[in-house]
Enzyme design. Structure first.
Site, mmCIF file in Angstrom:
data_model
loop_
_atom_site.group_PDB
_atom_site.id
_atom_site.type_symbol
_atom_site.label_atom_id
_atom_site.label_comp_id
_atom_site.label_asym_id
_atom_site.label_seq_id
_atom_site.Cartn_x
_atom_site.Cartn_y
_atom_site.Cartn_z
ATOM 1 N N HIS A 1 0.824 -1.221 0.000
ATOM 2 C CA HIS A 1 0.000 0.000 0.000
ATOM 3 C C HIS A 1 0.855 1.267 0.000
ATOM 4 C CE1 HIS A 1 0.107 -0.050 4.564
ATOM 5 N NE2 HIS A 1 0.089 1.251 4.383
ATOM 6 N N ASP B 1 1.249 -7.718 2.442
ATOM 7 C CA ASP B 1 1.326 -6.288 2.112
ATOM 8 C C ASP B 1 2.784 -5.829 1.910
ATOM 9 O OD1 ASP B 1 0.885 -3.593 1.798
ATOM 10 O OD2 ASP B 1 -0.442 -3.397 3.522
ATOM 11 N N SER C 1 4.118 2.259 8.433
ATOM 12 C CA SER C 1 3.902 1.275 7.390
ATOM 13 C C SER C 1 5.207 1.020 6.656
ATOM 14 C CB SER C 1 2.869 1.771 6.380
ATOM 15 O OG SER C 1 1.597 1.461 6.835
HETATM 16 N N1 ARG Z 1 -4.680 0.468 7.710
HETATM 17 C C1 ARG Z 1 -3.422 0.563 7.018
HETATM 18 C C2 ARG Z 1 -2.929 2.002 7.087
HETATM 19 O O1 ARG Z 1 -3.423 2.770 7.857
HETATM 20 C C3 ARG Z 1 -3.514 0.068 5.624
HETATM 21 C C4 ARG Z 1 -4.238 0.962 4.687
HETATM 22 C C5 ARG Z 1 -4.262 0.480 3.251
HETATM 23 N N2 ARG Z 1 -5.299 -0.490 3.005
HETATM 24 C C6 ARG Z 1 -6.624 -0.186 2.766
HETATM 25 N N3 ARG Z 1 -7.464 -1.151 2.565
HETATM 26 N N4 ARG Z 1 -7.088 1.038 2.732
HETATM 27 O O2 ARG Z 1 -2.334 2.603 6.264
HETATM 28 N N1 GLU Z 2 -1.125 1.399 7.558
HETATM 29 C C1 GLU Z 2 -0.504 2.436 8.313
HETATM 30 C C2 GLU Z 2 0.457 3.275 7.470
HETATM 31 O O1 GLU Z 2 0.257 3.463 6.311
HETATM 32 C C3 GLU Z 2 0.173 1.834 9.468
HETATM 33 C C4 GLU Z 2 -0.860 1.397 10.364
HETATM 34 C C5 GLU Z 2 -0.955 2.301 11.531
HETATM 35 O O2 GLU Z 2 -1.555 3.386 11.452
HETATM 36 O O3 GLU Z 2 -0.407 1.849 12.530
HETATM 37 O O4 GLU Z 2 1.398 3.857 7.966
#
Ligand code: ARG
Ligand code: GLU
Length: 736
Positions: free
Chosen positions: A85, A221, A654
């Site tokens: 991502h 991921d 991330s």
């Molecule tokens: N929760 C993770 C973050 O905050 C992954 C986000 C990407 N994935 C998604 N389905 N939106 O970045």
């Molecule tokens: N998916 C998040 C990011 O893009 C990390 C997850 C979080 O917020 O801990 O940094």
């Protein structure tokens, strides 16, 4: 009596002492603040091995990826690992209908096939230096918050000018603890970062939004890039002649796997946390701000979802936008739930009482800090109404109604036209014309109109009359029926959409005419009114208070540090390099439910829904599973996929490396569990966990699925099976 008093303070101390796993620590202070605790938790290397400016250390392998994510160097040839991502938009940019790398994945078969990404950056921290004394040189207690702000800004500018002259690095000076401390950070920023490989989304984004922020998780991921440098191994603009970067250090990759209770360390660039809020502002977040933002996004997501289900074209167009909107929406819901279920606000209140009691017992501090907490609380209350209005603009005028955001892009052009700046106008118009395809490709006017019909009334309702532009006041007064008509007409008269070919031509050939038409259009005027109000009325109203809030937050933390001298305070995340350490450990999300630490490929297969846009799987992965063709990466015949630990992480982490007790790479951080997303404002060891892809799954996909073993051969692979005793611990920890 005396004994009672002593035990009271002992108890106090215990209740204040966090689990030791909370915190995002400044790397150069580890030796002083954390090393002994880290060793007690299992660390086998020294603080100097983690961060050093005199010798190569782990930090030389940690990369700020495009200023938003983290990545790590895993070979002597600049090979870089981050999340799928995090590389998503680069992968998307190289994709076409015929060659859909998002859908099918991409694997360069040699260096020559790696794809360049102009604009993408990879920055490595060279050194950090405390410059507090220089930045605050002439600051006095008598200064008002805004005077101090001005002084700080001037000093920072001077210092950066001075140092910048003789430095080959990118320098910045960043406040910590709301300006109690200032640290200069020198980075080397590489600008030629090429895409090496990415799995198909059915692996890299498996489970998509349904599984996002959730455990148990089964997402691979990750994506792979490579840093290129000039012949001198220094940063260079994108060029054919560049060569793979030779890092000072690259991480070893350990494929022995993790076990419960293992030491776990995250090294990366966490973005933003607010861990020292007073109880009333924490309450505002979960009772006022989060709910308002959630409600707005829920309306929007419902409109998007309805349309995406009806039309495949819309589904593809809006996949990425939907993911973006739902990501924070889901996180906020988790945040409220977590704070409520752990009594976060009440516990913060108790902490404040303890603080005040301790303060009162120290006359020399009482004098100086007695009103700090009250003032801080009051300021947050004063800011509440304007804060709520700002969130309504951001959620609706910016994220919610696309055409309002799109119109903001023309502000410069219209202004250049009004100021008769021919050259400027031409340049802007050409750039805007070139960006149009990107907008049209993923824009659905019907959907956007529905969004405005639903959201504009919510926005207007939330705005107070004072300082509201005439145009918005009138809209606010309008009957619903009339407003609906007004909105329909606005979309009928959208000059950007009337005739896209003609509009582009007009921009290129008659930019003045285009600017004039745009400037007169209702959409542009409405967008400008909303944005102007945000910028010129709401922001100044808030920022007068925010200088003071910063002042009292700083005083509050500094008072806490003095009142509780035995407790360590880590600074809130601010996109600078940090270390978090904890353990691989399970948790109980709710009564009678126990979540184990590791998921396996069996779980991926169990979630498989053929043809589904979230849970489909590539044939080849199923074949590999059926033949148990796992190479050297399996554990007792099973293929590990993800695991959790108690590391304190946030957005920006991330792609961060998850390291074992010897500083070897065992996982790749990519998310947190839903019950624990509150860790941005209140870390709680009972349920805050971060989620990693197991490095063995990453290597298995690269080697077995993508037939790119040459990449694994580039890495330094380590194998040292965990002793039986530790695995026994895992048994003992499970409740079955
Ligand atoms: N929760 C993770 C973050 O905050 C992954 C986000 C990407 N994935 C998604 N389905 N939106 O970045
Ligand atoms: N998916 C998040 C990011 O893009 C990390 C997850 C979080 O917020 O801990 O940094």
């Amino acid at each position: 009596m005396k004994i009672k008093l002593i035990s009271f303070f002992l108890l106090l101390l215990l209740s204040l002492q966090s689990s030791g796993k909370e915190g995002m620590w400044i790397p150069y202070l580890l030796g002083q603040l954390n090393q002994s605790e880290m060793e007690a938790m299992g660390l086998e290397i020294t603080a100097e091995d983690i961060y050093s400016v005199n010798q190569s250390s782990l930090k030389d392998a940690i990369v700020h990826f495009n200023e938003g994510c983290t990545a790590e160097i895993i070979s002597s040839q600049g090979l870089l690992l981050t999340n799928h991502h995090c590389g998503y938009s680069q992968i998307q940019r190289h994709s076409t209908v015929e060659q859909d790398y998002l859908k099918d994945g991409f694997w360069a078969k040699s260096n020559a096939e790696e794809l360049t990404n102009p604009g993408l950056t990879a920055a490595i921290v060279k050194y950090m230096e405390d410059v507090t004394n220089l930045v605050l040189a002439e600051a006095t207690d008598k200064m008002s918050p805004s005077e101090r702000e001005r002084l700080v800004r001037d000093n920072i500018r001077k210092l950066l000018d001075e140092r910048g002259e003789s430095s080959e690095y990118d320098l910045s000076i960043v406040p910590f603890y709301y300006g109690d401390q200032y640290i200069l950070i020198a980075k080397e920023t590489f600008k030629d970062v090429r895409l090496v490989g990415a799995p198909p989304s059915s692996i890299g984004k498996f489970g998509a939004d349904t599984d996002n922020w959730m455990w148990p998780r089964h997402t691979g991921d990750f994506s792979v890039f490579r840093i290129y440098a000039g012949a001198d191994n220094k940063p260079a603009e994108v060029a054919e002649a560049n060569v793979p970067y030779k890092p000072n250090y690259h991480l070893k990759v350990n494929i022995s796997g993790v076990a419960d209770n293992d030491f776990s360390m995250i090294f990366g660039f966490p973005g933003r946390t607010q861990e020292y809020l007073p109880s009333n502002e924490m309450e505002n977040i979960i009772e006022v701000y989060d709910p308002a933002r959630i409600a707005i996004r829920a309306k929007l997501l419902k409109i998007l979802d309805r349309k995406m289900r009806q039309s495949d074209a819309t589904r593809i167009q809006y996949a990425s936008k939907y993911a973006g909107i739902s990501n924070a929406w889901k996180k906020w819901i988790g945040e409220i739930k977590g704070i409520k279920e752990t009594n976060g606000v009440e516990r913060r209140r108790q902490l404040e009482e303890q603080f005040l009691a301790a303060l009162n017992s120290k006359p020399e501090l009482r004098q100086q800090y007695s009103d700090v907490l009250d003032e801080l609380k009051k300021l947050y209350e004063d800011r509440k109404p304007v804060m709520l209005e700002r969130y309504h603009y951001i959620e609706i005028g910016y994220y919610g109604i696309e055409i309002m955001r799109h119109m903001l892009g023309y502000r410069g052009l219209v202004e250049a036209y009004r100021n008769e700046e021919e050259e400027e106008m031409k340049n802007l118009a050409t750039r805007l014309a070139n960006g149009l395809d990107n907008f049209y490709k993923d824009y659905d006017i019907d959907l956007d109109r529905q969004a405005m019909q639903e959201l504009l009334p919510v926005y207007l309702e939330a705005m107070s009359e004072e300082g509201l532009p005439e145009q918005l006041k009138e809209l606010k007064k309008m009957e619903d029926e009339d407003r609906r008509e007004y909105i329909d007409e606005l979309y009928e008269d959208l000059i950007v959409l009337e005739d896209p070919v003609e509009f582009r031509e007009m921009l290129m050939e008659k930019p003045g005419k285009a600017a004039k038409k745009l400037g007169k259009s209702e959409a542009f005027q409405l967008s400008s009114a909303m944005y102007g109000h945000f910028l010129e009325v709401l922001n100044p109203r808030a920022s007068a208070m925010e200088d003071k809030i910063d002042h009292y937050q700083r005083e509050y933390i500094s008072a806490m540090r003095k009142v509780f001298p035995l407790k360590r305070f880590y600074p809130d995340a601010n996109s600078t390099l940090r270390v978090a350490y904890g353990k691989v450990e399970p948790y109980e999300p709710r009564d009678a439910v126990f979540y184990d630490t590791q998921t396996y490929l069996d779980g991926v297969i169990a979630k498989y829904i053929p043809g589904d846009y979230e849970f489909d799987l590539p044939e080849k992965l199923i074949d590999l599973y059926e033949n148990q063709d796992y190479g050297p990466y399996a554990e007792d015949g099973k293929m590990p996929v993800c695991y959790i630990a108690s590391n304190h992480t946030t957005g920006g982490n991330s792609g961060s490396p998850a390291l074992n007790s010897r500083g070897e790479l065992v996982g790749l951080n990519f998310d947190r569990v839903w019950e624990g997303t509150m860790s941005d404002i209140n870390y709680d060891i009972s349920r805050c966990r971060n989620i990693m892809v197991d490095i063995r799954y990453v290597l298995f996909i690269i080697d077995k699925f993508a037939d790119s073993k040459y990449l694994v051969d580039e890495m330094d692979i380590v194998y040292n099976p965990v002793v039986e005793k530790d695995r026994g611990m895992k048994e003992a920890n499970t409740k079955f």
